[in-house]
Design an enzyme around this catalytic site. Sequence first.
Site, short mmCIF file in Angstrom:
data_model
loop_
_atom_site.label_atom_id
_atom_site.label_comp_id
_atom_site.label_asym_id
_atom_site.label_seq_id
_atom_site.Cartn_x
_atom_site.Cartn_y
_atom_site.Cartn_z
N GLU A 105 2.45 -7.05 8.27
CA GLU A 105 2.52 -8.12 7.87
C GLU A 105 1.81 -9.45 8.55
O GLU A 105 0.76 -10.25 8.23
CB GLU A 105 3.99 -8.59 6.99
CG GLU A 105 4.23 -7.90 6.09
CD GLU A 105 2.70 -7.57 5.26
OE1 GLU A 105 2.59 -9.10 4.57
OE2 GLU A 105 3.07 -6.20 4.56
N HIS A 139 -5.12 -5.65 5.19
CA HIS A 139 -4.05 -5.05 5.37
C HIS A 139 -4.78 -3.41 4.69
O HIS A 139 -4.52 -2.27 5.78
CB HIS A 139 -3.33 -4.37 4.04
CG HIS A 139 -2.01 -5.05 3.80
ND1 HIS A 139 -1.01 -5.15 4.99
CD2 HIS A 139 -0.96 -6.08 3.51
CE1 HIS A 139 0.71 -5.90 5.26
NE2 HIS A 139 0.05 -6.84 4.06
N HIS A 155 -5.39 -11.70 3.91
CA HIS A 155 -4.31 -11.22 4.15
C HIS A 155 -3.80 -10.07 3.72
O HIS A 155 -3.69 -8.71 3.98
CB HIS A 155 -3.21 -12.31 3.81
CG HIS A 155 -1.76 -11.65 4.12
ND1 HIS A 155 -0.98 -11.28 4.75
CD2 HIS A 155 -1.23 -10.13 3.59
CE1 HIS A 155 -0.13 -10.75 4.87
NE2 HIS A 155 -0.22 -10.17 4.14
N GLU A 156 -5.30 -9.14 2.24
CA GLU A 156 -5.08 -8.02 1.61
C GLU A 156 -5.85 -7.57 2.35
O GLU A 156 -5.59 -5.99 2.42
CB GLU A 156 -5.11 -7.98 0.38
CG GLU A 156 -3.42 -9.02 -0.69
CD GLU A 156 -1.90 -8.47 -0.22
OE1 GLU A 156 -2.16 -7.20 -0.12
OE2 GLU A 156 -0.93 -8.92 -0.31
N ASP A 199 -1.53 -11.50 8.66
CA ASP A 199 -1.94 -13.09 8.68
C ASP A 199 -2.54 -13.09 9.44
O ASP A 199 -3.46 -14.10 9.46
CB ASP A 199 -0.56 -13.32 8.64
CG ASP A 199 1.09 -13.40 8.02
OD1 ASP A 199 0.45 -12.78 7.19
OD2 ASP A 199 1.80 -13.64 7.93
ZN LIG Z 1 0.75 -8.09 2.95
#
Ligand SMILES: [Zn+2]
Length: 411
Positions: free
Chosen positions: A354, A280, A276-277, A358
């Site tokens: 976000e 980003h 997930h990071e 995801d």
């Molecule tokens: Zn996040």
Amino acid sequence: MSANNPWFLLALVATVGLYHLELIATLLNLSALKPEPPDAMRATTDQDTHERALEYARVTAKQGVMENSIALTLMLGFWFMGGFTWLDHLIHGWHLSPVARGLAIIGVMFMARQVVSFPFDVYDTFVIERGFGFNKTTLATFVLDRIKGLMLLAALGLPFMALLLWLFTISNFAALYGWLAVSAFSLLMSFIAPRLIMPMFYKFTPLEDAELRAKIHELSMRLTFPVADVSVVDGSRRSTKANAFFAGFGKAKRIALFDTLLKNHTHDEILAVLAHEIGHCKRRHVPKQIVLSLISSAVMFALLHFALQDPRLCAAFGIGRPSITWSLVFFSIAFQPLNLALSLFGGHLSRKFEIEADAFARTAMGSATPMIHALTKLSRDHLSNPTPHPFYVFLHYSHPPVLQRVAALES
Ligand SMILES: [Zn+2]
């Protein structure tokens, strides 16, 4: 200070209006609490834990309303009883240079705000957070963190404020230079914060779990995301709340995992959080957010440029001899609603990012399950409110509520 002064009305409506907006959002949020855990949470959350989450939501809401009410009363009382005039006279009596006088005004205002919020922070940390089992901080760590924070702020903030005030005394285009200086400062801070400032508060140690290291390495190779090193942060010394973050620009990234995340999650869940990071970074969310914040501050500085020309701004707060510093302080009070509007846009964007991150994690893991498990467990362990009111989310949430994230992952 009169009702004929448009700045007076603007600042009053801004201050009282925002207080009520917050109050309404909090009440709506409390009314949206559900007695039973939602279906998507049942696998991880039992009735007892859910009831603790409800209680946590109620207690923190009450604390927030109380703090806001006291802050509003003190602010209006100080304003209407001529507090700003008194403070201006007091500081003028110190016979400082204009820049030093400006720093003194900002310093006194800042410390006053700290004094008001300090008892609430102590209560929050040592009564609420401890009562719900989150807080692990000792009073010594808490006070030391405070002192370190204030010293750091003084060391970085005072020279910067001095530069800003000096720019306003020498140039008519100070708002433009001010914006450039703030932009440069925030870019610099986002670069040095994880390298220099985080280590002043936390201890970083290399990740020992060799199996997890290998899995992280494999994941980062598969996602063509080179990782320089993986470390563990002793977050548990302060709070049981878990986290993961990245540091580093350019090619080599450093990953920091909170020990609390390692303790309560399976390898797959940790990898999903990391993916997930990485999502980003891959989707360039941070640079996009930086651009947005530069645009927001450009809007604020442009308005500041016009506000500074008008002596009625200072008069609205009882200051007879207008100064740059007081104008800055009062501008920040009168323009709170605009600041909020800009932050709402930022919040909307952040929640969208976000969901994208995801989705990236789902693809990277080949399944939505690890991410869903990680999210529902984090929500459970943080006693997050699973059903916040949409208006409260709109005002405050940087991340979508857990059920929305789970639904998006399942879709
Ligand atoms: Zn996040």
